[in-house]
Design a protein around this motif. Structure first.
Motif, PDB file in Angstrom:
ATOM      1  N   LEU A   1       0.832  -1.212   0.000  1.00  0.00           N
ATOM      2  CA  LEU A   1       0.000   0.000   0.000  1.00  0.00           C
ATOM      3  C   LEU A   1       0.864   1.258   0.000  1.00  0.00           C
ATOM      4  CD1 LEU A   1      -2.877  -0.934   2.491  1.00  0.00           C
ATOM      5  CD2 LEU A   1      -3.008  -0.759   0.005  1.00  0.00           C
ATOM      6  N   GLY A   2       1.999   1.198   0.708  1.00  0.00           N
ATOM      7  CA  GLY A   2       2.876   2.360   0.736  1.00  0.00           C
ATOM      8  C   GLY A   2       3.474   2.670  -0.629  1.00  0.00           C
ATOM      9  N   VAL A   3       3.905   1.635  -1.332  1.00  0.00           N
ATOM     10  CA  VAL A   3       4.451   1.829  -2.675  1.00  0.00           C
ATOM     11  C   VAL A   3       3.366   2.339  -3.617  1.00  0.00           C
ATOM     12  CG1 VAL A   3       5.465   0.660  -4.667  1.00  0.00           C
ATOM     13  CG2 VAL A   3       6.269   0.118  -2.360  1.00  0.00           C
ATOM     14  N   LEU A   4       2.185   1.739  -3.513  1.00  0.00           N
ATOM     15  CA  LEU A   4       1.080   2.138  -4.393  1.00  0.00           C
ATOM     16  C   LEU A   4       0.713   3.607  -4.200  1.00  0.00           C
ATOM     17  CD1 LEU A   4      -1.085   1.169  -6.439  1.00  0.00           C
ATOM     18  CD2 LEU A   4      -2.545   0.644  -4.469  1.00  0.00           C
ATOM     19  N   THR A   5       0.590   4.037  -2.952  1.00  0.00           N
ATOM     20  CA  THR A   5       0.197   5.428  -2.690  1.00  0.00           C
ATOM     21  C   THR A   5       1.361   6.392  -2.923  1.00  0.00           C
ATOM     22  OG1 THR A   5       0.703   5.047  -0.348  1.00  0.00           O
ATOM     23  CG2 THR A   5      -1.587   4.795  -1.042  1.00  0.00           C
ATOM     24  N   GLY A   6       2.613   5.927  -2.673  1.00  0.00           N
ATOM     25  CA  GLY A   6       3.744   6.805  -2.908  1.00  0.00           C
ATOM     26  C   GLY A   6       3.944   7.124  -4.377  1.00  0.00           C
ATOM     27  N   LEU A   7       3.657   6.149  -5.242  1.00  0.00           N
ATOM     28  CA  LEU A   7       3.775   6.384  -6.683  1.00  0.00           C
ATOM     29  C   LEU A   7       2.601   7.174  -7.238  1.00  0.00           C
ATOM     30  CD1 LEU A   7       5.043   2.859  -7.812  1.00  0.00           C
ATOM     31  CD2 LEU A   7       6.391   4.957  -7.572  1.00  0.00           C
ATOM     32  N   ARG A   8       1.493   7.198  -6.502  1.00  0.00           N
ATOM     33  CA  ARG A   8       0.290   7.931  -6.947  1.00  0.00           C
ATOM     34  C   ARG A   8      -0.110   8.984  -5.926  1.00  0.00           C
ATOM     35  NH1 ARG A   8       0.270   2.874  -8.748  1.00  0.00           N
ATOM     36  NH2 ARG A   8      -0.579   2.401 -10.814  1.00  0.00           N
TER      37      ARG A   8
ATOM     38  N   SER B   1       8.548   7.827   2.118  1.00  0.00           N
ATOM     39  CA  SER B   1       9.894   7.542   1.616  1.00  0.00           C
ATOM     40  C   SER B   1       9.909   7.374   0.101  1.00  0.00           C
ATOM     41  CB  SER B   1      10.423   6.282   2.307  1.00  0.00           C
ATOM     42  OG  SER B   1      11.773   6.056   1.981  1.00  0.00           O
ATOM     43  N   ILE B   2       8.904   6.690  -0.435  1.00  0.00           N
ATOM     44  CA  ILE B   2       8.815   6.509  -1.890  1.00  0.00           C
ATOM     45  C   ILE B   2       8.622   7.853  -2.579  1.00  0.00           C
ATOM     46  CG2 ILE B   2       7.308   5.633  -3.729  1.00  0.00           C
ATOM     47  CD1 ILE B   2       9.026   3.453  -2.742  1.00  0.00           C
ATOM     48  N   ALA B   3       7.737   8.673  -2.030  1.00  0.00           N
ATOM     49  CA  ALA B   3       7.449   9.971  -2.647  1.00  0.00           C
ATOM     50  C   ALA B   3       8.676  10.880  -2.639  1.00  0.00           C
ATOM     51  CB  ALA B   3       6.287  10.645  -1.916  1.00  0.00           C
ATOM     52  N   GLU B   4       9.483  10.815  -1.570  1.00  0.00           N
ATOM     53  CA  GLU B   4      10.680  11.646  -1.506  1.00  0.00           C
ATOM     54  C   GLU B   4      11.762  11.153  -2.465  1.00  0.00           C
ATOM     55  OE1 GLU B   4      11.917  11.717   2.527  1.00  0.00           O
ATOM     56  OE2 GLU B   4      10.323  13.069   3.196  1.00  0.00           O
TER      57      GLU B   4
ATOM     58  N   GLY C   1      -1.299  12.125  -4.100  1.00  0.00           N
ATOM     59  CA  GLY C   1      -2.259  13.161  -4.446  1.00  0.00           C
ATOM     60  C   GLY C   1      -3.483  12.669  -5.189  1.00  0.00           C
ATOM     61  N   ARG C   2      -3.493  11.422  -5.612  1.00  0.00           N
ATOM     62  CA  ARG C   2      -4.639  10.867  -6.332  1.00  0.00           C
ATOM     63  C   ARG C   2      -5.661  10.310  -5.347  1.00  0.00           C
ATOM     64  NH1 ARG C   2      -1.789   7.756 -11.505  1.00  0.00           N
ATOM     65  NH2 ARG C   2      -0.550   9.554 -12.220  1.00  0.00           N
ATOM     66  N   PRO C   3      -6.870  10.003  -5.818  1.00  0.00           N
ATOM     67  CA  PRO C   3      -7.915   9.520  -4.908  1.00  0.00           C
ATOM     68  C   PRO C   3      -7.519   8.292  -4.091  1.00  0.00           C
ATOM     69  CG  PRO C   3      -8.884  10.130  -7.008  1.00  0.00           C
ATOM     70  CD  PRO C   3      -7.397  10.240  -7.174  1.00  0.00           C
ATOM     71  N   ILE C   4      -6.795   7.343  -4.695  1.00  0.00           N
ATOM     72  CA  ILE C   4      -6.403   6.149  -3.950  1.00  0.00           C
ATOM     73  C   ILE C   4      -5.442   6.506  -2.821  1.00  0.00           C
ATOM     74  CG2 ILE C   4      -4.476   5.633  -5.508  1.00  0.00           C
ATOM     75  CD1 ILE C   4      -5.083   2.664  -5.052  1.00  0.00           C
TER      76      ILE C   4
ATOM     77  N   GLY D   1      -7.587   8.034  -0.049  1.00  0.00           N
ATOM     78  CA  GLY D   1      -8.382   7.007   0.621  1.00  0.00           C
ATOM     79  C   GLY D   1      -7.551   6.160   1.578  1.00  0.00           C
ATOM     80  N   VAL D   2      -6.360   5.745   1.137  1.00  0.00           N
ATOM     81  CA  VAL D   2      -5.500   4.931   2.006  1.00  0.00           C
ATOM     82  C   VAL D   2      -5.022   5.737   3.204  1.00  0.00           C
ATOM     83  CG1 VAL D   2      -3.294   3.706   2.135  1.00  0.00           C
ATOM     84  CG2 VAL D   2      -4.780   3.384   0.159  1.00  0.00           C
ATOM     85  N   LEU D   3      -4.713   7.013   3.006  1.00  0.00           N
ATOM     86  CA  LEU D   3      -4.285   7.854   4.125  1.00  0.00           C
ATOM     87  C   LEU D   3      -5.396   7.987   5.170  1.00  0.00           C
ATOM     88  CD1 LEU D   3      -2.240  10.761   2.496  1.00  0.00           C
ATOM     89  CD2 LEU D   3      -1.403   8.882   3.890  1.00  0.00           C
TER      90      LEU D   3
END
Length: 307
Positions: free
Chosen positions: A115-122, A196-199, A124-127, A130-132
């Motif tokens: 989930l962290g990788v998925l949200t870090g790569l996306r 971490s992914i987003a940075e 600002g998007r709805p997913i 939602g996960v946050l």
């Protein structure tokens, strides 16, 4: 690397003695353990004196600690007030809690990092939003509420699982308790991985890898993910000991007779031998887990070298 390992092992020695001494002193000021042996009635002076001498409680605290540590290095963790050896209690409790911890850590690694990788790569998007929000809810709800709701809905109302775990405590029975135990940590792993992914996604080495035309999957797994996992590995490594020692609530809810259950019984009955013995082993688990985490840094990031 070898010198670093030796230095870390030497550093663990004073930490181990300091932590066990602190726990020993704290446990010995909880109250009078002899009073707990006599139940609601007060022990008569002769009986109290005999019990104190039998369990070595008539000696000064510092002498009790030295005697206890000397026995620990010979594998003797003492005898509980019910006459049962503490090592026997450990032999029954630790395998159960280790299985529960393995299940919980697997949930953290598989679900949390994914989930962290998925949200870090996306980001600002709805997913991502939602996960946050979901992880914030999980962090905000106490574990005993999550456990009781899961037990009530899945076990009592819908009948998908057994409300309590059997004495065998097999892996399939520990799936739900493991998820409940890992719920808060899983949420933290998700948020930590995402940040971490987003940075690192904006780092120069990632942009260089993309500019060289490397496949997206290779960029993520070989470059972005390895460096982003360093803080996550740190959290999970230190969380192993916390899960084992902090499973009191989960084990009470699902009737699991593990380390948390024995610690609860020891504290409730003021059984100092049981509490100090189990916490001593947990201190070792913390120290070994931290050492393994530090060694994993060099595997995840080749730039890290230890003198």
């Amino acid at each position: 690397m070898g010198r670093y390992v030796i230095r870390r092992l030497l550093q663990m020695i004073p930490v181990f003695f300091g932590a066990t001494l602190l726990i020993f002193l704290m446990v010995n000021v909880m109250g009078d353990p002899i009073a707990g042996l006599c139940g609601d009635r007060q022990c008569d002076p002769a009986t109290a004196a005999r019990l104190k001498k039998e369990f070595g409680l008539d000696k000064p605290v510092w002498q009790q600690y030295l005697t206890y540590m000397g026995n620990v290095f010979t594998g003797d963790f003492g005898t509980a007030f019910n006459g049962q050896e503490v090592t026997e209690l450990m032999g029954n409790a630790f395998p159960v809690t280790i299985r529960l911890t393995i299940v919980a850590v697997l949930f953290e690694i598989v679900i949390g990092i994914s989930l962290g990788v998925l949200t870090g790569l996306r980001r600002g998007r709805p997913i991502d939003t939602g996960v946050l929000l979901l992880t914030l809810v999980v962090i905000s709800v106490p574990t005993f509420v999550t456990g009781l709701l899961a037990q009530l809905l899945l076990g009592v109302k819908w009948g998908w699982i057994k409300p309590s775990v059997s004495s065998a405590a097999t892996f399939d029975e520990l799936i739900l308790p493991g998820l409940v135990l890992a719920s808060v940590s899983l949420a933290y792993v998700t948020r930590l991985t995402r940040t971490s992914i987003a940075e690192n996604k904006r780092a120069d080495y990632v942009r260089t890898a993309v500019a060289k035309g490397l496949p997206r999957r290779r960029v993520i797994t070989r470059h972005l993910l390895r460096n982003s996992l360093i803080p996550v590995v740190t959290f999970i490594g230190t969380d192993v000991g916390a899960l084992m020692g902090g499973a009191i609530v989960t084990e009470r809810i699902f009737n699991i007779h593990g380390v948390g259950y024995q610690l609860y019984q020891g504290i409730l009955r003021q059984n100092t031998q049981t509490v100090v013995g189990f916490v001593t082993v947990l201190v070792l688990v913390f120290l070994v887990a931290n050492l393994l985490v530090d060694l994993l840094y060099a595997v995840l990031d080749p730039r890290i070298r230890y003198a």
